[in-house]
Design a protein around this motif. Structure first.
Motif, PDB file in Angstrom:
ATOM      1  N   ILE A  13       0.920  -1.142   0.142  1.00 27.72           N
ATOM      2  CA  ILE A  13       0.002   0.044  -0.084  1.00 27.72           C
ATOM      3  C   ILE A  13       0.894   1.119  -0.146  1.00 27.72           C
ATOM      4  O   ILE A  13       1.698   1.489   0.950  1.00 27.72           O
ATOM      5  CB  ILE A  13      -1.046   0.055   1.395  1.00 27.72           C
ATOM      6  CG1 ILE A  13      -1.913  -1.296   1.428  1.00 27.72           C
ATOM      7  CG2 ILE A  13      -1.841   1.346   1.318  1.00 27.72           C
ATOM      8  CD1 ILE A  13      -2.389  -1.496   2.879  1.00 27.72           C
ATOM      9  N   VAL A  14       0.881   2.153  -0.908  1.00 26.27           N
ATOM     10  CA  VAL A  14       1.654   3.203  -0.924  1.00 26.27           C
ATOM     11  C   VAL A  14       0.773   4.434  -0.868  1.00 26.27           C
ATOM     12  O   VAL A  14       0.059   4.791  -1.814  1.00 26.27           O
ATOM     13  CB  VAL A  14       2.337   3.254  -2.544  1.00 26.27           C
ATOM     14  CG1 VAL A  14       3.344   4.491  -2.622  1.00 26.27           C
ATOM     15  CG2 VAL A  14       3.226   1.962  -2.680  1.00 26.27           C
ATOM     16  N   VAL A  15       1.026   5.288   0.394  1.00 30.53           N
ATOM     17  CA  VAL A  15       0.482   6.392   0.445  1.00 30.53           C
ATOM     18  C   VAL A  15       1.277   7.596   0.120  1.00 30.53           C
ATOM     19  O   VAL A  15       2.500   7.587   0.941  1.00 30.53           O
ATOM     20  CB  VAL A  15       0.026   6.544   1.969  1.00 30.53           C
ATOM     21  CG1 VAL A  15      -0.737   7.702   2.396  1.00 30.53           C
ATOM     22  CG2 VAL A  15      -0.924   5.133   2.446  1.00 30.53           C
ATOM     23  N   GLY A  16       1.156   8.162  -0.934  1.00 31.77           N
ATOM     24  CA  GLY A  16       1.931   9.420  -1.233  1.00 31.77           C
ATOM     25  C   GLY A  16       1.240  10.731  -0.925  1.00 31.77           C
ATOM     26  O   GLY A  16       0.074  10.949  -1.205  1.00 31.77           O
ATOM     27  N   SER A  17       2.191  11.860  -0.410  1.00 32.36           N
ATOM     28  CA  SER A  17       1.407  13.107  -0.120  1.00 32.36           C
ATOM     29  C   SER A  17       2.219  14.013  -1.091  1.00 32.36           C
ATOM     30  O   SER A  17       3.190  14.129  -1.361  1.00 32.36           O
ATOM     31  CB  SER A  17       1.753  13.540   1.329  1.00 32.36           C
ATOM     32  OG  SER A  17       1.523  14.975   1.315  1.00 32.36           O
ATOM     33  N   SER A  18       1.374  15.009  -1.763  1.00 31.82           N
ATOM     34  CA  SER A  18       1.757  15.975  -2.726  1.00 31.82           C
ATOM     35  C   SER A  18       2.746  15.357  -3.825  1.00 31.82           C
ATOM     36  O   SER A  18       1.999  14.452  -4.410  1.00 31.82           O
ATOM     37  CB  SER A  18       2.429  17.060  -1.800  1.00 31.82           C
ATOM     38  OG  SER A  18       2.623  18.428  -2.546  1.00 31.82           O
ATOM     39  N   GLY A  19       3.975  15.844  -4.058  1.00 35.67           N
ATOM     40  CA  GLY A  19       4.734  15.465  -4.892  1.00 35.67           C
ATOM     41  C   GLY A  19       4.877  13.738  -4.834  1.00 35.67           C
ATOM     42  O   GLY A  19       5.201  13.105  -5.733  1.00 35.67           O
ATOM     43  N   GLY A  20       4.671  13.451  -3.576  1.00 38.26           N
ATOM     44  CA  GLY A  20       4.827  11.912  -3.286  1.00 38.26           C
ATOM     45  C   GLY A  20       3.817  11.337  -3.866  1.00 38.26           C
ATOM     46  O   GLY A  20       3.790   9.920  -4.297  1.00 38.26           O
ATOM     47  N   ALA A  21       2.582  11.846  -3.951  1.00 38.23           N
ATOM     48  CA  ALA A  21       1.641  11.204  -4.757  1.00 38.23           C
ATOM     49  C   ALA A  21       1.637  11.211  -6.246  1.00 38.23           C
ATOM     50  O   ALA A  21       1.156   9.995  -6.612  1.00 38.23           O
ATOM     51  CB  ALA A  21       0.223  11.968  -4.170  1.00 38.23           C
ATOM     52  N   VAL A  22       2.333  12.084  -6.628  1.00 37.80           N
ATOM     53  CA  VAL A  22       2.752  12.003  -7.992  1.00 37.80           C
ATOM     54  C   VAL A  22       3.729  10.669  -8.238  1.00 37.80           C
ATOM     55  O   VAL A  22       3.416  10.094  -9.265  1.00 37.80           O
ATOM     56  CB  VAL A  22       3.371  13.262  -8.385  1.00 37.80           C
ATOM     57  CG1 VAL A  22       3.552  13.269 -10.040  1.00 37.80           C
ATOM     58  CG2 VAL A  22       2.236  14.363  -8.430  1.00 37.80           C
ATOM     59  N   SER A  23       4.666  10.461  -7.195  1.00 38.03           N
ATOM     60  CA  SER A  23       5.543   9.571  -7.429  1.00 38.03           C
ATOM     61  C   SER A  23       4.818   8.151  -7.205  1.00 38.03           C
ATOM     62  O   SER A  23       5.091   7.357  -7.824  1.00 38.03           O
ATOM     63  CB  SER A  23       6.495   9.219  -6.322  1.00 38.03           C
ATOM     64  OG  SER A  23       7.236  10.772  -6.059  1.00 38.03           O
ATOM     65  N   ALA A  24       3.925   7.946  -6.282  1.00 42.15           N
ATOM     66  CA  ALA A  24       3.105   6.985  -6.158  1.00 42.15           C
ATOM     67  C   ALA A  24       2.096   6.483  -7.520  1.00 42.15           C
ATOM     68  O   ALA A  24       2.122   5.327  -7.804  1.00 42.15           O
ATOM     69  CB  ALA A  24       2.110   6.949  -4.970  1.00 42.15           C
ATOM     70  N   LEU A  25       1.571   7.506  -7.898  1.00 42.15           N
ATOM     71  CA  LEU A  25       0.893   7.364  -9.170  1.00 42.15           C
ATOM     72  C   LEU A  25       1.817   6.759 -10.340  1.00 42.15           C
ATOM     73  O   LEU A  25       1.344   5.936 -11.127  1.00 42.15           O
ATOM     74  CB  LEU A  25       0.054   8.533  -9.619  1.00 42.15           C
ATOM     75  CG  LEU A  25      -0.901   9.115  -8.753  1.00 42.15           C
ATOM     76  CD1 LEU A  25      -1.466  10.461  -9.117  1.00 42.15           C
ATOM     77  CD2 LEU A  25      -2.167   8.156  -8.876  1.00 42.15           C
ATOM     78  N   ALA A  26       2.948   7.587 -10.522  1.00 43.96           N
ATOM     79  CA  ALA A  26       4.026   6.887 -11.496  1.00 43.96           C
ATOM     80  C   ALA A  26       4.575   5.318 -11.268  1.00 43.96           C
ATOM     81  O   ALA A  26       4.653   4.761 -12.142  1.00 43.96           O
ATOM     82  CB  ALA A  26       5.262   7.842 -11.416  1.00 43.96           C
ATOM     83  N   LEU A  27       4.479   5.147  -9.985  1.00 42.79           N
ATOM     84  CA  LEU A  27       5.005   3.549  -9.578  1.00 42.79           C
ATOM     85  C   LEU A  27       3.840   2.803 -10.037  1.00 42.79           C
ATOM     86  O   LEU A  27       3.788   1.731 -10.586  1.00 42.79           O
ATOM     87  CB  LEU A  27       5.002   3.649  -8.030  1.00 42.79           C
ATOM     88  CG  LEU A  27       5.361   2.175  -7.609  1.00 42.79           C
ATOM     89  CD1 LEU A  27       6.634   1.638  -7.885  1.00 42.79           C
ATOM     90  CD2 LEU A  27       5.309   2.463  -5.897  1.00 42.79           C
ATOM     91  N   ALA A  28       2.515   3.182  -9.823  1.00 41.62           N
ATOM     92  CA  ALA A  28       1.347   2.217 -10.191  1.00 41.62           C
ATOM     93  C   ALA A  28       1.353   2.187 -11.800  1.00 41.62           C
ATOM     94  O   ALA A  28       0.752   1.223 -12.114  1.00 41.62           O
ATOM     95  CB  ALA A  28       0.063   3.131  -9.699  1.00 41.62           C
ATOM     96  N   GLN A  29       1.650   3.103 -12.349  1.00 39.74           N
ATOM     97  CA  GLN A  29       1.788   2.886 -13.774  1.00 39.74           C
ATOM     98  C   GLN A  29       3.205   2.088 -14.429  1.00 39.74           C
ATOM     99  O   GLN A  29       3.196   1.203 -15.431  1.00 39.74           O
ATOM    100  CB  GLN A  29       2.041   4.399 -14.583  1.00 39.74           C
ATOM    101  CG  GLN A  29       0.697   5.084 -14.478  1.00 39.74           C
ATOM    102  CD  GLN A  29       0.760   6.424 -15.380  1.00 39.74           C
ATOM    103  OE1 GLN A  29      -0.195   7.290 -15.121  1.00 39.74           O
ATOM    104  NE2 GLN A  29       1.653   6.715 -16.005  1.00 39.74           N
TER     105      GLN A  29
END
Length: 277
Positions: free
Chosen positions: A99-115
């Motif tokens: 489970i990856v919880v990303g905040s702000s720019g970390g949320a962008v990182s998490a979305l890129a990881l999911a892709q």
């Protein structure tokens, strides 16, 4: 790994292409990754301690921030690079899928990881990603972003922050901005802040997710918004992301950094969201 005497974290480092990453691991159980950008692992420590009672919790300093040193200090930090770093850290811990919880720019990182690495992450909680390209006024926001970056790099630090908060639609009194950013400051905080303005902000805010790929992936995507963020820029970008995915946003306590402001309430809400999946 070494033990951090201030809490339960075991501290390690991992050599990756172009950098050495600082990371911390707490607890046992299903893996949760807490990640920011540019925010480092220290900001997530109170939340991580709460979640570590029944989870393995991984936090990290993003490349180029604080203890995660770069081979080339002039390298830009992109969501793709940070996603690859997260992939390598998850593989190192060997407790995924996560489970990856990303905040702000970390949320962008998490979305890129999911892709790029959907097999490693079964749930992404993208809390207030600043994806301005999803908005109709993206061109105006790009212009504003370039202006505030230029202002900062011209050494008008408080002027840049005033422009930043204005564009983000976050109410911040000018005397408070002067107090926070105009006086004597921690050198590491200043270095991380400068790196964010010079080498990270553009790539994070201009990144464009692939909604079709995210919808098709097996990864569950939860778009998080703070209860107190109504009308702010990241409220708008988060709602636009949820709309592009055909989902409804999920509210969390507090504002853009609710996990710092009230980690106990945030942890309770996060547990509920994870169980719902």
């Amino acid at each position: 790994m070494t033990t951090n005497p201030t809490d339960t974290a075991a501290v390690g480092s991992l050599k990756v292409p172009g950098a050495r990453l600082h990371y911390e691991v707490r607890g046992e159980g299903p893996l949760i990754v807490l990640v920011g950008a540019p925010m480092d692992s220290a900001a997530f420590a109170p939340l991580a301690e709460l979640l570590a009672t029944d989870h393995t919790v991984l936090t990290t300093d993003p490349r180029g921030i604080n203890r995660s040193k770069l081979d080339d200090p002039g390298q830009d930090s992109t969501p793709q690079l940070r996603a690859d770093d997260l992939s390598r850290l998850i593989a190192r811990i060997d407790a995924g899928p996560a489970i990856v919880v990303g905040s702000s720019g970390g949320a962008v990182s998490a979305l890129a990881l999911a892709q790029t690495h959907p097999d490693q992450v079964h749930t992404v909680v993208a809390h207030e990603p600043p994806l301005i390209e999803l908005l109709e006024d993206s061109e105006q926001l790009r212009t504003g972003t370039e202006d505030l970056i230029a202002t900062y790099l011209a050494d008008d630090v408080t002027g840049a922050w005033k422009k930043f908060f204005a564009q983000a639609n976050i109410t911040m009194p000018e005397p408070l901005i002067e107090q926070m950013f105009g006086g004597e400051r921690d050198p590491q905080q200043v270095a991380d802040e400068r790196r964010w303005f010079a080498h990270e902000m553009r790539a994070s805010t201009y990144w464009q997710p692939d909604p079709a790929a995210l919808r098709a992936a097996t990864t569950r995507i939860v778009v998080g918004i703070g209860d107190d963020s109504a009308g702010q820029l990241c409220d708008r970008t988060s709602r636009a992301l949820a709309d592009s995915l055909g989902t409804e946003p999920t509210t969390f306590p507090g504002g853009h950094i609710g996990f710092v402001e009230t980690p106990d309430l945030f942890a309770t809400r996060l547990r509920m969201v994870v169980r719902e999946g």
